[in-house]
Write an enzyme that holds these catalytic residues in place. Structure first.
Site, PDB file in Angstrom:
ATOM      1  N   ASP A  79       0.838  -1.203   0.000  1.00  0.00           N
ATOM      2  CA  ASP A  79       0.000   0.000   0.000  1.00  0.00           C
ATOM      3  C   ASP A  79       0.870   1.249   0.000  1.00  0.00           C
ATOM      4  OD1 ASP A  79       0.753  -0.586   2.737  1.00  0.00           O
ATOM      5  OD2 ASP A  79      -0.648   0.983   3.355  1.00  0.00           O
ATOM      6  N   ASP A 138       8.090   3.664  -1.241  1.00  0.00           N
ATOM      7  CA  ASP A 138       7.633   3.174   0.055  1.00  0.00           C
ATOM      8  C   ASP A 138       6.293   2.470  -0.171  1.00  0.00           C
ATOM      9  OD1 ASP A 138       7.027   2.802   2.721  1.00  0.00           O
ATOM     10  OD2 ASP A 138       6.547   4.893   3.116  1.00  0.00           O
ATOM     11  N   GLU A 172       0.014  -1.159   5.609  1.00  0.00           N
ATOM     12  CA  GLU A 172       1.061  -0.769   6.557  1.00  0.00           C
ATOM     13  C   GLU A 172       0.990   0.714   6.872  1.00  0.00           C
ATOM     14  OE1 GLU A 172       5.058   0.810   7.778  1.00  0.00           O
ATOM     15  OE2 GLU A 172       3.841   1.278   6.008  1.00  0.00           O
ATOM     16  N   ASP A 195      11.945  -1.944   4.227  1.00  0.00           N
ATOM     17  CA  ASP A 195      11.050  -0.798   4.259  1.00  0.00           C
ATOM     18  C   ASP A 195      11.739   0.435   4.845  1.00  0.00           C
ATOM     19  OD1 ASP A 195       8.677   0.612   3.934  1.00  0.00           O
ATOM     20  OD2 ASP A 195       7.820  -0.064   5.831  1.00  0.00           O
ATOM     21  N   HIS A 377       6.038   9.765   0.951  1.00  0.00           N
ATOM     22  CA  HIS A 377       4.681  10.282   1.188  1.00  0.00           C
ATOM     23  C   HIS A 377       4.405  11.613   0.500  1.00  0.00           C
ATOM     24  CE1 HIS A 377       4.123   7.790   5.162  1.00  0.00           C
ATOM     25  NE2 HIS A 377       4.630   7.079   4.154  1.00  0.00           N
TER      26      HIS A 377
END
EC number: 3.4.11.4
Length: 407
Positions: A79, A138, A172, A195, A377
């Site tokens: 995700d 990510d 996650e 990660d 992000h």
């Protein structure tokens, strides 16, 4: 398929998770990618490939020796963050980055002045966005690295290894990735989440984490007749937040320093709702922070009447260091693998959480290794192709060293 093509192909799938959903996975579009990934693993010839109804994928690269070697695993989430759009990602390669500004699109520039992390990647080939979405390194970079490493081991039978398990999960980014991960089915002695951030990152300490939900009950009365009657929940919410020390918020803390974070608030005169994050690496200080929040509510109730302020605190995850320290061979193997592949390790605490923390407390020691993404992000996210390839080398070397672990 090389790792660049594999990764860029993954970014074409919108797999954004949602905090507002009650389903698992939180968005149905994650399952579209999950089904694709399952089929890819089957095409690559891996064993025990399965996907459960919640979108958790498991697969195995079978051992190429009869030696008694611990089964280890590598895990990544598919995700992407709700913080920025993951739809219609237009990834492109900046070849041989020259250290200057990168024009993502008209008026949107990724600059080393604003993002000094770029300076460490001069001369490398960077995958960037068009400035309108996140990239998804990510953690699709982690997935690409794991799959690529397993393909390499499959094709290089001279490298001795035991059974190696792969695990890929949804959600996650909203803190739920490990909740439905079947550790027993995974069947590993230990594992690694791919990660982490930039090259060399190795993390086995993270925050202890809790959420705090505060509800303030006010009394709404016409302002002209409010004396000794009105309880303005808007004002009480401000008063409650003012009790939080300015020295203990994300904007003023770093390293091992914990904090309280006002995540959001909805207020009107008769009711206010506030949401906080509570974070600290030290378990005792973490418990003290929760007690402090409870004490703030108690003081407000003493002032304005019992029941005016209600607080509900829920633990979210704990510092994996508690579970890793008794199993430090898991870290020693990574440090050796990095040394032998020419990677300088950067062992730092995570100022956040990771699936590996929850998995460690479910009985699967699971530190976190770099996947190469930077500026997660958001639209300035990028990943170096050379760093992704180096992550593949580290994974392969971990498997090779583990095969010698009991020698």
């Amino acid at each position: 398929m090389d790792i660049t093509e594999r990764f860029i192909n993954y970014t074409k799938f919108d797999t954004q998770s949602s905090e507002d959903s009650q389903t698992v996975p939180s968005t149905s579009k994650q399952l579209v990618f999950a089904k694709y990934l399952k089929e890819e693993l089957e095409r690559e010839g891996f064993s025990d490939v399965e996907m459960d109804e919640k979108g958790y994928i498991y697969a195995t690269l079978k051992a190429n020796t009869k030696k008694d070697i611990p089964t280890i695993g590598f895990i990544s989430h598919y995700d992407t963050s709700p913080d920025a759009s993951g739809a219609d990602i237009k990834a492109r390669i900046v070849n041989n980055y020259d250290g200057g500004d990168i024009v993502l699109s008209e008026g949107i520039v990724s600059s080393p002045e604003k993002f000094p992390e770029l300076k460490a990647h001069v001369g490398e080939d960077l995958i960037v966005t068009d400035g309108h979405t996140l990239l998804g390194a990510d953690d699709k970079a982690g997935i690409a690295e794991i799959v690529d490493a397993m393909c390499y081991l499959r094709d290089h039978d001279e490298i001795e290894h035991g059974d190696i398990r792969m695990g890929f999960n949804p959600d996650e980014e909203i803190g739920l990735g490990a909740h439905h991960f079947d550790v027993e089915k995974f069947g590993c002695s230990w594992a690694y989440t791919m990660d982490g951030g930039d090259i060399g990152d190795l993390e086995y300490e993270n925050f202890n984490a809790a959420s705090a939900k505060i509800t303030i009950k006010g009394v709404s009365v016409h302002t002209g007749y409010a004396k000794d009657k009105m309880i303005n929940a808007n004002r009480l919410a401000c008063e409650f937040n003012a009790m939080i020390p300015d020295t203990d918020i994300p904007e003023t803390t770093e390293g091992y320093q914990g904090f309280y974070h006002l995540l959001g608030m909805e207020t009107r005169t008769e009711e206010a709702k506030m949401s906080y994050l509570i974070r600290d690496h030290d378990r005792e200080k973490f418990e003290d922070r929760k007690d402090f929040m409870e004490d703030c509510a108690r003081k407000m109730n003493e002032k304005y009447g019992e029941g005016t302020v209600e607080i509900v605190i829920k633990d979210q995850y704990y510092n994996m260091k508690e579970k890793i320290e008794p199993n430090m061979h898991v870290i020693d193997i990574v440090l050796q693998a990095m040394q032998e592949t020419g990677v300088a390790p950067k062992v730092e605490p995570i100022r956040g959480g990771t699936d590996g923390a929850q998995l460690s407390f479910k009985g699967l020691p699971c530190p976190n290794i770099f996947a190469g993404g930077v500026n997660f992000h958001g639209p300035y996210e990028f990943v170096s192709i050379q760093v992704m390839k180096k992550a593949v080398e580290v994974i392969v070397k971990i498997c090779e060293i583990t095969a010698q672990y009991n020698d």
